[in-house]
Motif scaffolding. Structure first.
Motif, PDB file in Angstrom:
ATOM      1  N   UNK A   1     -10.170 -28.438   4.534  1.00 14.88           N
ATOM      2  CA  UNK A   1      -8.694 -28.777   5.087  1.00 14.88           C
ATOM      3  C   UNK A   1      -8.371 -30.136   4.237  1.00 14.88           C
ATOM      4  N   UNK A   2      -9.401 -30.758   3.339  1.00 13.81           N
ATOM      5  CA  UNK A   2      -9.054 -31.894   2.892  1.00 13.81           C
ATOM      6  C   UNK A   2      -8.244 -31.270   1.329  1.00 13.81           C
ATOM      7  N   UNK A   3      -8.581 -29.998   1.204  1.00 15.05           N
ATOM      8  CA  UNK A   3      -7.860 -29.452  -0.238  1.00 15.05           C
ATOM      9  C   UNK A   3      -6.420 -28.769   0.524  1.00 15.05           C
ATOM     10  N   UNK A   4      -6.608 -27.855   1.229  1.00 14.12           N
ATOM     11  CA  UNK A   4      -5.343 -27.172   1.582  1.00 14.12           C
ATOM     12  C   UNK A   4      -5.415 -27.221   3.309  1.00 14.12           C
ATOM     13  N   UNK A   5      -4.078 -27.619   3.563  1.00 20.65           N
ATOM     14  CA  UNK A   5      -3.408 -27.539   4.947  1.00 20.65           C
ATOM     15  C   UNK A   5      -2.725 -26.213   5.081  1.00 20.65           C
ATOM     16  N   UNK A   6      -2.918 -25.448   6.313  1.00 16.25           N
ATOM     17  CA  UNK A   6      -2.305 -24.316   6.300  1.00 16.25           C
ATOM     18  C   UNK A   6      -1.444 -24.209   7.533  1.00 16.25           C
ATOM     19  N   UNK A   7      -0.229 -24.079   7.164  1.00 16.99           N
ATOM     20  CA  UNK A   7       1.017 -24.389   8.483  1.00 16.99           C
ATOM     21  C   UNK A   7       1.999 -23.270   8.140  1.00 16.99           C
ATOM     22  N   UNK A   8       1.918 -22.137   9.007  1.00 17.84           N
ATOM     23  CA  UNK A   8       2.813 -21.038   8.868  1.00 17.84           C
ATOM     24  C   UNK A   8       3.847 -21.446   9.746  1.00 17.84           C
ATOM     25  N   UNK A   9       5.064 -20.692   9.446  1.00 19.38           N
ATOM     26  CA  UNK A   9       6.469 -20.965   9.962  1.00 19.38           C
ATOM     27  C   UNK A   9       6.322 -20.699  11.418  1.00 19.38           C
ATOM     28  N   UNK A  10       5.558 -19.457  11.834  1.00 22.61           N
ATOM     29  CA  UNK A  10       5.357 -19.258  13.225  1.00 22.61           C
ATOM     30  C   UNK A  10       3.667 -19.277  13.333  1.00 22.61           C
ATOM     31  N   UNK A  11       3.258 -20.077  14.486  1.00 19.80           N
ATOM     32  CA  UNK A  11       1.843 -20.371  14.509  1.00 19.80           C
ATOM     33  C   UNK A  11       1.062 -19.162  15.232  1.00 19.80           C
ATOM     34  N   UNK A  12       1.680 -18.209  15.769  1.00 19.66           N
ATOM     35  CA  UNK A  12       1.099 -16.997  16.384  1.00 19.66           C
ATOM     36  C   UNK A  12       1.778 -15.720  16.124  1.00 19.66           C
ATOM     37  N   UNK A  13       0.999 -14.703  16.213  1.00 18.41           N
ATOM     38  CA  UNK A  13       1.506 -13.383  15.982  1.00 18.41           C
ATOM     39  C   UNK A  13       2.768 -13.053  16.617  1.00 18.41           C
ATOM     40  N   UNK A  14       3.745 -12.684  15.776  1.00 17.52           N
ATOM     41  CA  UNK A  14       5.222 -12.505  16.547  1.00 17.52           C
ATOM     42  C   UNK A  14       5.209 -11.022  17.114  1.00 17.52           C
ATOM     43  N   UNK A  15       4.442 -10.094  16.619  1.00 20.91           N
ATOM     44  CA  UNK A  15       4.397  -8.582  17.161  1.00 20.91           C
ATOM     45  C   UNK A  15       4.883  -7.874  16.078  1.00 20.91           C
ATOM     46  N   UNK A  16       5.002  -6.474  16.374  1.00 22.91           N
ATOM     47  CA  UNK A  16       5.115  -5.476  15.305  1.00 22.91           C
ATOM     48  C   UNK A  16       6.698  -5.196  15.069  1.00 22.91           C
ATOM     49  N   UNK A  17       6.875  -5.002  13.688  1.00 20.14           N
ATOM     50  CA  UNK A  17       8.506  -4.351  13.441  1.00 20.14           C
ATOM     51  C   UNK A  17       8.005  -3.002  12.929  1.00 20.14           C
ATOM     52  N   UNK A  18       9.167  -2.323  12.454  1.00 20.29           N
ATOM     53  CA  UNK A  18       9.191  -1.122  11.861  1.00 20.29           C
ATOM     54  C   UNK A  18       8.324  -1.066  10.512  1.00 20.29           C
ATOM     55  N   UNK A  19       8.470  -2.035   9.882  1.00 18.91           N
ATOM     56  CA  UNK A  19       7.628  -2.018   8.816  1.00 18.91           C
ATOM     57  C   UNK A  19       6.896  -3.669   8.646  1.00 18.91           C
ATOM     58  N   UNK A  20       5.666  -3.666   8.789  1.00 21.50           N
ATOM     59  CA  UNK A  20       5.130  -5.080   9.000  1.00 21.50           C
ATOM     60  C   UNK A  20       5.343  -5.749  10.215  1.00 21.50           C
ATOM     61  N   UNK A  21       5.303  -6.881  10.418  1.00 25.64           N
ATOM     62  CA  UNK A  21       5.128  -7.755  11.686  1.00 25.64           C
ATOM     63  C   UNK A  21       6.933  -8.274  11.468  1.00 25.64           C
ATOM     64  N   UNK A  22       6.920  -8.800  12.793  1.00 24.44           N
ATOM     65  CA  UNK A  22       8.305  -9.489  13.184  1.00 24.44           C
ATOM     66  C   UNK A  22       8.385 -10.472  12.564  1.00 24.44           C
ATOM     67  N   UNK A  23       9.660 -11.059  12.324  1.00 26.04           N
ATOM     68  CA  UNK A  23       9.770 -12.498  11.687  1.00 26.04           C
ATOM     69  C   UNK A  23       9.010 -13.729  12.647  1.00 26.04           C
TER      70      UNK A  23
END
Length: 192
Positions: free
Chosen positions: A74-96
């Motif tokens: 973590x001293x090299x890379x911080x990892x911060x997603x736009x959404x921190x939790x799994x949003x659910x499934x969409x037709x193709x891939x995951x939801x936004x």
């Protein structure tokens, strides 16, 4: 920073919208040099709690030319997603990614990391949020104009296997842009 990360780990702001329930995934350190802002965890990352612990992560580490040890330091890379939790499934891939996370948590996190030299914006959601009206019409155009956003931001496509068609249609990304990303990453990581 520890208190902030603890508060994030306890977040339930969008609980009602999460099919698997909340399990925020984010890592950071006061000394982080590079921030990776992606979309949201997939099911595998939701289960493990380890960011980028999937095929997308393998490809991302390959693009960056870093080892797992370097990536998860973590001293090299911080990892911060736009959404921190799994949003659910969409037709193709995951939801936004859920829209609540970034406004709630990104600024407090970034303010606690004074040594950040580069923010890698993975995918259209992160690029639109951070580049705002400076983002081009499409992700392809934004990534193609990556030099415009340096030295602060480096926009890249999502490394997901579902994105392989984009990569095959845009071979210039891996031929021309990835070497620049690797060089920039390497120079930052070696500067300590």
């Amino acid at each position: 920073m520890e208190e902030l990360l603890h508060n994030i780990s306890q977040c339930t702001i969008c609980k009602a919208h999460l099919p698997l329930g909340p399990r925020p995934v984010a890592t950071a350190h006061i000394n982080s040099k590079i921030v990776i802002i992606g979309q949201a965890p997939g099911t595998k990352v939701h289960e493990s709690g380890i960011p980028w612990d999937d095929q997308s992560g393998k490809k991302l580490r390959q693009w960056l030319n870093v080892t797992d040890e370097q990536f998860y330091n973590t001293e090299n890379f911080a990892i911060i997603p736009m959404g921190f939790c799994y949003p659910g499934k969409a037709k193709t891939g995951d939801l936004p990614p859920r829209p609540e996370c970034a406004p709630q948590w990104h600024t407090p996190l970034l303010e606690k990391m004074p040594n950040v030299e580069l923010i890698i914006l993975v995918g259209a959601y992160a690029q639109k949020y951070y580049l705002k009206d400076k983002a081009k019409r499409t992700l392809t155009e934004t990534v193609g104009e990556y030099k415009t956003y340096l030295p602060k931001y480096f926009p890249i496509p999502h490394p997901s296997p579902t994105n392989r068609f984009w990569r095959s249609k845009n071979p210039w990304f891996e031929e021309l842009v990835v070497p620049k990303l690797r060089k920039r990453t390497s120079s930052i990581l070696q500067s300590t």
